[in-house]
Design a protein around this motif. Structure first.
Motif, PDB file in Angstrom:
ATOM      1  N   ARG A 110       0.827 -47.983  -4.856  1.00  0.00           N
ATOM      2  CA  ARG A 110       0.627 -46.481  -4.912  1.00  0.00           C
ATOM      3  C   ARG A 110       0.001 -45.941  -5.504  1.00  0.00           C
ATOM      4  NH1 ARG A 110       3.066 -47.786 -11.185  1.00  0.00           N
ATOM      5  NH2 ARG A 110       3.493 -46.638 -11.291  1.00  0.00           N
ATOM      6  N   GLN A 111      -0.958 -45.941  -5.882  1.00  0.00           N
ATOM      7  CA  GLN A 111      -2.284 -44.910  -5.291  1.00  0.00           C
ATOM      8  C   GLN A 111      -2.974 -44.871  -4.067  1.00  0.00           C
ATOM      9  OE1 GLN A 111      -3.378 -44.891  -8.706  1.00  0.00           O
ATOM     10  NE2 GLN A 111      -5.091 -44.888  -8.596  1.00  0.00           N
ATOM     11  N   THR A 112      -2.071 -45.992  -2.902  1.00  0.00           N
ATOM     12  CA  THR A 112      -2.989 -45.202  -1.210  1.00  0.00           C
ATOM     13  C   THR A 112      -1.809 -44.034  -1.972  1.00  0.00           C
ATOM     14  OG1 THR A 112      -3.860 -47.352  -1.537  1.00  0.00           O
ATOM     15  CG2 THR A 112      -3.199 -45.956   0.332  1.00  0.00           C
ATOM     16  N   GLN A 148      -1.225 -26.386  -7.532  1.00  0.00           N
ATOM     17  CA  GLN A 148      -0.922 -27.558  -8.910  1.00  0.00           C
ATOM     18  C   GLN A 148       0.021 -28.510  -8.158  1.00  0.00           C
ATOM     19  OE1 GLN A 148      -1.466 -26.059 -12.010  1.00  0.00           O
ATOM     20  NE2 GLN A 148      -0.586 -27.660 -12.443  1.00  0.00           N
ATOM     21  N   GLN A 149       1.164 -28.403  -7.502  1.00  0.00           N
ATOM     22  CA  GLN A 149       1.543 -29.580  -7.314  1.00  0.00           C
ATOM     23  C   GLN A 149       0.224 -30.917  -7.049  1.00  0.00           C
ATOM     24  OE1 GLN A 149       5.989 -30.228  -4.951  1.00  0.00           O
ATOM     25  NE2 GLN A 149       5.145 -28.139  -5.350  1.00  0.00           N
ATOM     26  N   ALA A 150      -0.598 -31.184  -6.099  1.00  0.00           N
ATOM     27  CA  ALA A 150      -1.321 -31.560  -6.002  1.00  0.00           C
ATOM     28  C   ALA A 150      -2.502 -32.133  -7.292  1.00  0.00           C
ATOM     29  CB  ALA A 150      -1.992 -30.821  -4.776  1.00  0.00           C
ATOM     30  N   LEU A 151      -2.543 -31.079  -8.171  1.00  0.00           N
ATOM     31  CA  LEU A 151      -3.468 -31.611  -9.484  1.00  0.00           C
ATOM     32  C   LEU A 151      -1.964 -31.625 -10.634  1.00  0.00           C
ATOM     33  CD1 LEU A 151      -4.458 -27.786 -10.200  1.00  0.00           C
ATOM     34  CD2 LEU A 151      -5.956 -30.073 -10.759  1.00  0.00           C
ATOM     35  N   PRO A 194      -4.044 -38.272 -14.090  1.00  0.00           N
ATOM     36  CA  PRO A 194      -5.632 -38.465 -14.448  1.00  0.00           C
ATOM     37  C   PRO A 194      -6.400 -39.598 -13.051  1.00  0.00           C
ATOM     38  CG  PRO A 194      -4.946 -39.336 -16.281  1.00  0.00           C
ATOM     39  CD  PRO A 194      -3.886 -38.741 -14.999  1.00  0.00           C
ATOM     40  N   ALA A 195      -5.838 -40.255 -12.881  1.00  0.00           N
ATOM     41  CA  ALA A 195      -6.282 -41.057 -11.574  1.00  0.00           C
ATOM     42  C   ALA A 195      -7.029 -40.905 -11.338  1.00  0.00           C
ATOM     43  CB  ALA A 195      -5.147 -41.743 -11.415  1.00  0.00           C
ATOM     44  N   LEU A 196      -6.696 -40.276 -10.260  1.00  0.00           N
ATOM     45  CA  LEU A 196      -7.619 -40.255  -8.668  1.00  0.00           C
ATOM     46  C   LEU A 196      -8.357 -39.360  -9.764  1.00  0.00           C
ATOM     47  CD1 LEU A 196      -4.703 -39.077  -5.723  1.00  0.00           C
ATOM     48  CD2 LEU A 196      -5.547 -41.547  -7.131  1.00  0.00           C
ATOM     49  N   VAL A 197      -9.090 -38.502 -10.382  1.00  0.00           N
ATOM     50  CA  VAL A 197      -9.220 -37.554 -10.401  1.00  0.00           C
ATOM     51  C   VAL A 197     -11.178 -38.205 -11.026  1.00  0.00           C
ATOM     52  CG1 VAL A 197     -10.434 -35.494 -12.255  1.00  0.00           C
ATOM     53  CG2 VAL A 197      -8.316 -35.498 -10.928  1.00  0.00           C
ATOM     54  N   ARG A 198     -10.529 -38.834 -12.514  1.00  0.00           N
ATOM     55  CA  ARG A 198     -11.122 -39.971 -13.094  1.00  0.00           C
ATOM     56  C   ARG A 198     -12.150 -41.399 -11.648  1.00  0.00           C
ATOM     57  NH1 ARG A 198      -8.234 -41.418 -16.399  1.00  0.00           N
ATOM     58  NH2 ARG A 198      -7.198 -43.037 -15.543  1.00  0.00           N
ATOM     59  N   GLU A 199     -11.590 -41.349 -10.864  1.00  0.00           N
ATOM     60  CA  GLU A 199     -11.970 -42.508 -10.028  1.00  0.00           C
ATOM     61  C   GLU A 199     -13.056 -41.874  -9.398  1.00  0.00           C
ATOM     62  OE1 GLU A 199      -8.430 -44.197  -6.924  1.00  0.00           O
ATOM     63  OE2 GLU A 199      -8.385 -44.659  -9.061  1.00  0.00           O
ATOM     64  N   SER A 200     -12.401 -40.601  -8.247  1.00  0.00           N
ATOM     65  CA  SER A 200     -13.271 -40.386  -7.218  1.00  0.00           C
ATOM     66  C   SER A 200     -13.808 -39.008  -6.674  1.00  0.00           C
ATOM     67  CB  SER A 200     -11.894 -40.373  -6.494  1.00  0.00           C
ATOM     68  OG  SER A 200     -12.835 -39.637  -5.092  1.00  0.00           O
TER      69      SER A 200
END
Length: 394
Positions: free
Chosen positions: A145-147, A163-166, A171-177
């Protein structure tokens, strides 16, 4: 044949050989007559050893039944086609796998992910998006799912759907990368630019503040906020916003000089500009700062002497081709019509050299050019293109 392709084919051949050997043992256990090994396997190996990879792949696929033991090998062969630029053939393999009722849930999700990658390479973005959305919503394995989220974010970014990309990344991808966090701040800046064009300054201001909350080192957000302050006549506020940029990343000092000079000019505060430039020079003796300060000193004092002293001192401290070119120009102005022709020739050469040099370079892939791209045109990284420093740069 590329080393990676050869390695992939060899691995596929080993996997097929293992499966055929295993099948032979099962057949032997049931005392059923069977050839010792599938003839097609050896034919495929022969093609591989004779550097006929296309025929080798086709033969291996023909020799390989689709079942739970061979799913991984079929996936690998499909990915091999995609890596060779033949995503249409990869689609056929992966779609054929999805049609098999024997796939486990984990295998089905993996095949869907690879099929989405095939569609992305073919430019079939709608199909890829549907597959990725389904995986994110219904997928059982968090890693897959993350991939899928990463791939969907990349797809939406390519389409300009920031906006859709955001929404997908937070928050998951922003927090980890760190890369996603930096990209998210720039997506917010892109939305702010669109809102400025549509005369929605309040929305633009909100998105820029969100950009800074997402990535406090987002230079672009402060530049845009300063430009908006200039547009509304808040010149001191613009200067304060621009003062934050050296703290974020001092290599962007050359980028803030134009709006900074405009703000002081609109305030009719030449002395304030001189002091501000002198403070920037202490942080980083960049060529563009030296030249702007020299020009301001010439205008303020009405002669070139203070500017010549500045340039002479700064060239000893930090030599650069741009400062040498400007120093020659000042000598030309000072001497007037009596200037030595050799100085004129030298200035033409330095000017030609400077015109040929790029001003910005991506710190990730090395792409360089005159213009500052917030997203690198080559590697598509956000915020990695910066002014070039050194003797031939700033």
């Amino acid at each position: 044949m590329p080393d990676v392709l050869l390695l992939a084919l060899l691995l596929a051949a080993v996997a097929i050989g293992w499966w055929l050997g295993r099948r032979e043992r099962r057949v032997a256990d049931t005392h059923t007559s069977s050839p010792t090994l599938a003839r097609d396997y050896f034919v495929g190996l022969n093609y591989l050893l004779n550097d006929q990879q296309d025929r080798a792949i086709e033969t291996f696929i023909g020799a390989l039944e689709v079942n739970s033991d061979t799913i991984e090998t079929h996936i690998a062969l499909g990915n091999l086609f995609r890596s060779r630029g033949e995503a249409d053939r990869a689609v056929k393999i992966h779609q054929n796998l999805l049609a098999r009722p024997t796939l486990s849930g984990d295998q089905g999700e993996r095949v869907q992910l690879e099929l989405a990658r095939d569609f992305l390479q073919l430019g079939l973005l709608d199909r890829a998006e549907r597959l990725l959305q389904a995986l994110i919503k219904d997928g059982l394995h968090e890693e897959l799912r993350q991939t899928a989220r990463h791939l969907l974010v990349d797809l939406l970014e390519r389409e300009g759907e920031y906006q859709q990309a955001l929404d997908v990344a937070q928050p998951a991808l922003v927090r980890e990368s760190d890369d996603v966090r930096r990209a998210a701040a720039h997506w917010l800046c892109e939305l702010a630019v669109q809102e400025r064009r549509s005369a929605s300054p309040a929305l633009a201001n909100r998105h820029l503040k969100q950009a800074l909350a997402t990535d406090r080192r987002c230079v672009r957000a402060n530049l845009l906020l300063a430009e908006m302050a200039l547009d509304t006549g808040h010149y001191r506020q613009a200067i304060r916003l621009l003062q934050r940029i050296p703290e974020q990343d001092k290599t962007f000092i050359p980028t803030l000089l134009e709006p900074l000079a405009r703000a002081y000019r609109l305030l009719d505060d030449e002395v304030g500009l001189i002091r501000h430039l002198e403070s920037l020079l202490e942080i980083a003796p960049y060529t563009s700062v030296i030249i702007l300060l020299a020009e301001t000193l010439c205008r303020h004092h009405g002669d070139t002497q203070a500017a010549l002293s500045l340039l002479t001192r700064e060239l000893e401290r930090s030599p650069s081709l741009g400062a040498v070119d400007y120093l020659i120009r000042l000598y030309h102005q000072q001497e007037g019509s009596s200037v030595d022709q050799r100085i004129e020739l030298l200035q033409r050469h330095t000017h030609t050299l400077l015109k040929a040099l790029p001003r910005h370079r991506c710190r990730r892939c090395g792409f360089s050019g005159e213009q500052l791209h917030w997203q690198c045109p080559r590697c598509r990284s956000w915020g990695t293109t910066k002014p070039i420093t050194g003797i031939e740069g700033e």
